[in-house]
Design a protein around this motif. Structure first.
Motif, PDB file in Angstrom:
ATOM      1  N   MET A  94       0.857  -1.180   0.000  1.00  0.00           N
ATOM      2  CA  MET A  94       0.000   0.000   0.000  1.00  0.00           C
ATOM      3  C   MET A  94       0.896   1.234   0.000  1.00  0.00           C
ATOM      4  SD  MET A  94      -2.940   1.205   2.720  1.00  0.00           S
ATOM      5  CE  MET A  94      -3.890  -0.282   2.447  1.00  0.00           C
ATOM      6  N   ILE A  95       0.743   2.075  -1.039  1.00  0.00           N
ATOM      7  CA  ILE A  95       1.591   3.252  -1.210  1.00  0.00           C
ATOM      8  C   ILE A  95       0.673   4.471  -1.219  1.00  0.00           C
ATOM      9  CG2 ILE A  95       3.472   4.231  -2.557  1.00  0.00           C
ATOM     10  CD1 ILE A  95       3.910   1.280  -1.774  1.00  0.00           C
ATOM     11  N   VAL A  96       0.761   5.307  -0.188  1.00  0.00           N
ATOM     12  CA  VAL A  96      -0.154   6.439  -0.041  1.00  0.00           C
ATOM     13  C   VAL A  96       0.660   7.717   0.142  1.00  0.00           C
ATOM     14  CG1 VAL A  96      -2.022   7.430   1.316  1.00  0.00           C
ATOM     15  CG2 VAL A  96      -1.910   4.955   1.001  1.00  0.00           C
ATOM     16  N   ASP A  97       0.371   8.709  -0.720  1.00  0.00           N
ATOM     17  CA  ASP A  97       1.038  10.016  -0.636  1.00  0.00           C
ATOM     18  C   ASP A  97       2.552   9.866  -0.520  1.00  0.00           C
ATOM     19  OD1 ASP A  97      -1.075  11.865  -0.930  1.00  0.00           O
ATOM     20  OD2 ASP A  97      -1.745  11.452   1.103  1.00  0.00           O
ATOM     21  N   SER A  98       3.103   8.979  -1.295  1.00  0.00           N
ATOM     22  CA  SER A  98       4.536   8.703  -1.278  1.00  0.00           C
ATOM     23  C   SER A  98       5.085   8.860  -2.691  1.00  0.00           C
ATOM     24  CB  SER A  98       4.793   7.290  -0.757  1.00  0.00           C
ATOM     25  OG  SER A  98       4.310   7.155   0.573  1.00  0.00           O
ATOM     26  N   GLY A 140      -3.112   8.908  -3.569  1.00  0.00           N
ATOM     27  CA  GLY A 140      -2.493  10.131  -3.084  1.00  0.00           C
ATOM     28  C   GLY A 140      -3.336  11.339  -3.394  1.00  0.00           C
ATOM     29  N   SER A 141      -3.053  12.434  -2.713  1.00  0.00           N
ATOM     30  CA  SER A 141      -3.804  13.670  -2.879  1.00  0.00           C
ATOM     31  C   SER A 141      -3.163  14.613  -3.884  1.00  0.00           C
ATOM     32  CB  SER A 141      -3.934  14.369  -1.521  1.00  0.00           C
ATOM     33  OG  SER A 141      -2.651  14.589  -0.951  1.00  0.00           O
ATOM     34  N   THR A 142      -1.978  14.281  -4.398  1.00  0.00           N
ATOM     35  CA  THR A 142      -1.297  15.119  -5.368  1.00  0.00           C
ATOM     36  C   THR A 142      -0.775  14.264  -6.516  1.00  0.00           C
ATOM     37  OG1 THR A 142       0.880  14.892  -4.326  1.00  0.00           O
ATOM     38  CG2 THR A 142      -0.542  16.663  -3.518  1.00  0.00           C
ATOM     39  N   GLU A 163       2.252  14.244  -7.550  1.00  0.00           N
ATOM     40  CA  GLU A 163       3.560  13.723  -7.160  1.00  0.00           C
ATOM     41  C   GLU A 163       3.451  12.385  -6.445  1.00  0.00           C
ATOM     42  OE1 GLU A 163       5.616  15.907  -4.092  1.00  0.00           O
ATOM     43  OE2 GLU A 163       7.527  15.673  -5.135  1.00  0.00           O
ATOM     44  N   ALA A 164       2.312  12.160  -5.790  1.00  0.00           N
ATOM     45  CA  ALA A 164       2.141  10.927  -5.017  1.00  0.00           C
ATOM     46  C   ALA A 164       2.169   9.679  -5.892  1.00  0.00           C
ATOM     47  CB  ALA A 164       0.840  10.986  -4.237  1.00  0.00           C
ATOM     48  N   TYR A 165       2.043   9.854  -7.213  1.00  0.00           N
ATOM     49  CA  TYR A 165       2.064   8.699  -8.116  1.00  0.00           C
ATOM     50  C   TYR A 165       3.392   8.547  -8.850  1.00  0.00           C
ATOM     51  CZ  TYR A 165      -2.880   8.754  -7.110  1.00  0.00           C
ATOM     52  OH  TYR A 165      -4.083   8.723  -6.451  1.00  0.00           O
ATOM     53  N   SER A 166       4.365   9.393  -8.511  1.00  0.00           N
ATOM     54  CA  SER A 166       5.633   9.388  -9.240  1.00  0.00           C
ATOM     55  C   SER A 166       6.578   8.322  -8.704  1.00  0.00           C
ATOM     56  CB  SER A 166       6.289  10.767  -9.163  1.00  0.00           C
ATOM     57  OG  SER A 166       6.599  11.095  -7.816  1.00  0.00           O
ATOM     58  N   ASN A 167       6.085   7.107  -8.629  1.00  0.00           N
ATOM     59  CA  ASN A 167       6.895   5.985  -8.158  1.00  0.00           C
ATOM     60  C   ASN A 167       7.268   5.085  -9.334  1.00  0.00           C
ATOM     61  OD1 ASN A 167       6.610   6.383  -5.115  1.00  0.00           O
ATOM     62  ND2 ASN A 167       4.481   6.361  -5.779  1.00  0.00           N
ATOM     63  N   SER A 168       8.389   4.408  -9.185  1.00  0.00           N
ATOM     64  CA  SER A 168       8.809   3.430 -10.182  1.00  0.00           C
ATOM     65  C   SER A 168       8.410   2.046  -9.684  1.00  0.00           C
ATOM     66  CB  SER A 168      10.325   3.503 -10.391  1.00  0.00           C
ATOM     67  OG  SER A 168      10.758   2.457 -11.241  1.00  0.00           O
ATOM     68  N   ILE A 198     -13.147  -1.335 -12.303  1.00  0.00           N
ATOM     69  CA  ILE A 198     -12.527  -0.176 -12.948  1.00  0.00           C
ATOM     70  C   ILE A 198     -12.780   1.036 -12.067  1.00  0.00           C
ATOM     71  CG2 ILE A 198     -12.530   1.300 -14.986  1.00  0.00           C
ATOM     72  CD1 ILE A 198     -13.543  -1.158 -16.568  1.00  0.00           C
ATOM     73  N   ARG A 199     -11.703   1.729 -11.690  1.00  0.00           N
ATOM     74  CA  ARG A 199     -11.812   2.860 -10.774  1.00  0.00           C
ATOM     75  C   ARG A 199     -11.229   4.098 -11.454  1.00  0.00           C
ATOM     76  NH1 ARG A 199     -12.966   0.982  -5.660  1.00  0.00           N
ATOM     77  NH2 ARG A 199     -12.114   2.840  -4.651  1.00  0.00           N
ATOM     78  N   LEU A 200     -12.092   5.039 -11.761  1.00  0.00           N
ATOM     79  CA  LEU A 200     -11.704   6.272 -12.446  1.00  0.00           C
ATOM     80  C   LEU A 200     -11.762   7.414 -11.439  1.00  0.00           C
ATOM     81  CD1 LEU A 200     -11.087   7.494 -15.324  1.00  0.00           C
ATOM     82  CD2 LEU A 200     -13.518   8.078 -15.397  1.00  0.00           C
ATOM     83  N   ILE A 201     -10.601   8.025 -11.160  1.00  0.00           N
ATOM     84  CA  ILE A 201     -10.495   9.012 -10.095  1.00  0.00           C
ATOM     85  C   ILE A 201      -9.955  10.321 -10.670  1.00  0.00           C
ATOM     86  CG2 ILE A 201      -9.604   9.461  -7.782  1.00  0.00           C
ATOM     87  CD1 ILE A 201     -11.232   6.869  -7.978  1.00  0.00           C
TER      88      ILE A 201
END
Length: 651
Positions: free
Chosen positions: A289-293, A314-316, A318-323, A396-399
């Motif tokens: 689980m990766i949240v706001d990271s 995540g709320s921003t 940037e929170a999805y900028s993970n590899s 399917i989750r569209l956010i």
């Protein structure tokens, strides 16, 4: 005889004393150098050894000299320090001391408190103290092979404790087994922790290594907060709440850990630049689980028997900028994670999990997602078509996404909702099959101006379509049947159109709660347990011209019916229902015997003359025709009247 044995032992010990150091014997029954440990410490000098005979010693001991304190060899029974209302068993203020083989119990602050450096605490049993061992500000101490039981805190490193080693300890039934707070460069390894509140908790504990620790049956396994450069490796965690949690932690690694039978495997919250690699996670609720990271690298992890393998939120942006590599496997299938791409083609893939975040003009088509869900965050102007999710976690989750087309997808038998839209706008959801899902077929949350049309939504456990805090959506032409709560539920959702849907065999057809200015018309409501309920009095028809809905439990004639309104549970009415299925598609009936009444304009004021529109409504009500047909009849009657007046010369 006992006295002679003691004297002989003293002679032997003194004989082996080297240099200027001395040996002291403590015996609570007398016949020794001291009856108390504290008395022996006061008498001793740096480098001396204090041997303790079995017995119970109720005292607090301050060690302010470099001493070794341990049991006398060859004796049977425990050497017990018992609190009897005291706060600290042994406080070590001198450097280079050794405490070994003691049993310390019942102290209200700590069994052993170290405020100095280079000490060794090993092979002791610490039972029912507030804390077993506390190191406060000390350096290079070794806490090894001790047994700590039934204490609030097991082993605590605190206030600048540095470069200490905590190794090979057994910690049982402690609320907080090992804590390092504001402590740095410490090594915590090969400890066995069982039946705990928390296993290992690091708070502001930079440059700590935690390796090969075993944690069994704990509410949380390893929790790290506000720290950096932490190394977790080779730890085994079983039957924990959250096995490993990194919160506000940076530049840290979790490698080669084994997690099983826990609620959450590894959780990152506010973590950055961390590496999760080659961890084995099995039989958990959530694997990763990766949240706001952000800027984390996640690769080569194996997850099995998890309800949800991977979750990123995540709320921003940037929170999805993970590899997150496709070398991560969930039940042997790869993970697909795509971030910040334009015009990407993500097609014809088979994956356990798929996340597409902050992408534009992408083609996401014909994929099969077998385990988690198809997560779509912050995407725009993209096509999501022909994807299949069967028996997955979340469909399917569209956010937070706009201007996308979701067509011909299938979400069947998912644990939760088949298709979930949150914070979305201007999306087209068309011709999807959303059937037999654990919660809802389709959910709209905080979403507006989406078009939901032509979807097949059958046999979902709760609602066919659920809308919460959403506005100005159009729900048209859907087939909604067999859902166990309601076909459509609007709650705090306003100004939308529900039109042309076939809503059949649901427990409730349409349910409106706390919602207003919605328009429901031209729907077929057939054989629902209760056809509809509306506590705010929304509009259930479009007037006599277009009419309302067909209700299988309401008999009337006309297209639409007039004078036979359908009363709707709570606070609403369909004034112009239809008596036939899809009656609005059938030809309107036009009576042939309508006549008009002459009205003398000389005797009627302008204000009292009905408008053409109101007369047309009157004609349509009387004849059962549409408004337009009523207007045509009225105009025809007026023309006939005009022609008759011309022919008789009275115009």
């Amino acid at each position: 005889m006992i006295r002679l044995w003691v004297i002989s032992a003293l002679v032997i010990l003194l004989a082996i004393t080297t240099g200027t150091s001395r040996n002291y014997i403590v015996d609570d029954d007398g016949f020794a150098d001291s009856e108390s440990i504290g008395g022996a410490v006061r008498a001793a000098s740096d480098g001396d050894i204090i041997y303790i005979k079995p017995g119970v010693y109720s005292e607090e001991v301050l060690v302010d000299k470099t001493l070794t304190i341990k049991p006398l060899l060859g004796e049977r029974g425990e050497c017990v320090l018992r609190a009897d209302g005291k706060s600290v068993g042994i406080k070590v203020a001198a450097n280079g001391c050794t405490l070994e083989g003691l049993t310390i119990t019942g102290y209200s602050e700590a069994g052993i408190l170290l405020t100095s450096s280079g000490n060794s605490v090993k092979g002791n049993t610490l039972r029912e103290n507030r804390a077993g061992v506390i190191i406060e500000g000390g350096e290079s101490n070794r806490i090894e092979n001790n047994r700590v039981e039934k204490s609030t805190g097991g082993i605590v490193l605190y206030r600048g404790a540095r470069s200490n080693s905590v190794a090979g300890n057994e910690i049982i039934r402690c609320n907080y087994s090992i804590i390092a707070k504001e402590a740095y460069h410490n090594i915590i390894e090969r400890n066995n922790i069982t039946t705990a509140g928390e296993g290992l908790h690091l708070i502001n504990a930079t440059d700590t290594q935690a390796t090969m620790n075993s944690i069994l049956d704990a509410l949380s396994g390893i929790v790290i907060e506000g720290s950096s450069r932490i190394t977790l490796s080779g730890c085994v965690l079983n039957d924990t709440g959250t096995a490993i949690a990194l919160g506000a932690t940076s530049s840290s690694t979790a490698i080669d850990n084994v997690i099983s039978s826990s609620n959450d495997g590894i959780v990152l919250v506010g973590a950055s630049s961390c590496l999760l690699e080659r961890n084995s996670i099995e039989n958990v609720t959530t694997g990763l689980m990766i949240v706001d990271s952000f800027n984390n690298t996640i690769r080569d992890n194996g997850i099995r028997d998890a309800e949800l393998g991977l979750f990123v939120d995540g709320s921003t942006r940037e929170a999805y900028s993970n590899s997150i590599s496709d070398t991560n496997l969930i039940d042997g299938m790869p993970v697909v994670y795509v971030f910040n791409q334009s015009n990407a083609r993500i097609t014809d893939r088979e994956a356990a999990h798929m996340t597409v975040a902050y992408c534009d003009r992408c083609d996401i088509s014909r994929n099969m997602v077998a385990h988690d869900a198809l997560f779509l965050y912050g995407i725009s102007n993209s096509t999501i078509e022909g994807n299949t999710l069967r028996g997955s976690y979340g469909g399917i989750r569209l956010i937070d996404s706009t201007n996308n087309s979701l067509k011909n997808n299938t979400a069947t038998g998912t644990k939760y909702t088949g298709m979930f839209l949150r914070g979305t706008a201007y999306n087209l959801v068309q011709n999807n099959s959303l059937n037999e899902n654990g919660n809802n077929g389709l959910a709209l949350i905080l979403s507006y101006r989406n078009s939901i049309e032509g979807n097949l939504i059958l046999n979902n456990t709760e609602y066919g379509i659920r809308s919460n805090y959403s506005e100005e959506n159009e729900i048209t032409g859907n087939t909604i049947s067999g859902n166990r709560k309601a076909g459509i539920w609007f709650d705090n959702s306003n100004k939308s159109i529900i039109c042309g849907n076939n809503i059949t065999n649901n427990v409730m057809g349409i349910l409106m709660t706390n919602s207003y200015e919605n328009r429901m018309y031209h729907n077929n409501l057939i054989d629902n347990g209760e056809q509809a309920s509306d506590d705010f009095g929304n509009s259930w028809d479009m007037g006599p011209e277009e009419g309302g809905n067909y209700w299988s439990d309401h008999r009337c004639t006309g297209r639409p019916c007039t004078g036979f309104a359908k009363l709707i549970s709570a606070n609403a009415i369909d004034r112009y229902p239809f008596g036939e299925v899809s009656g609005w598609t059938l030809p309107r009936e036009v009576p042939g015997n309508i006549t008009a009444t002459n009205v003398s304009s000389a005797n009627v004021s302008i204000e009292s003359i009905p408008s053409t529109r109101s007369l047309a409504y009157a004609v349509s009500n009387r004849t059962g025709t549409s408004y337009r047909s009523g207007l045509a009849l009225l105009e025809a009657a007026q023309r006939l009247r005009g022609e008759a007046m011309e022919s008789t010369g009275t115009a």
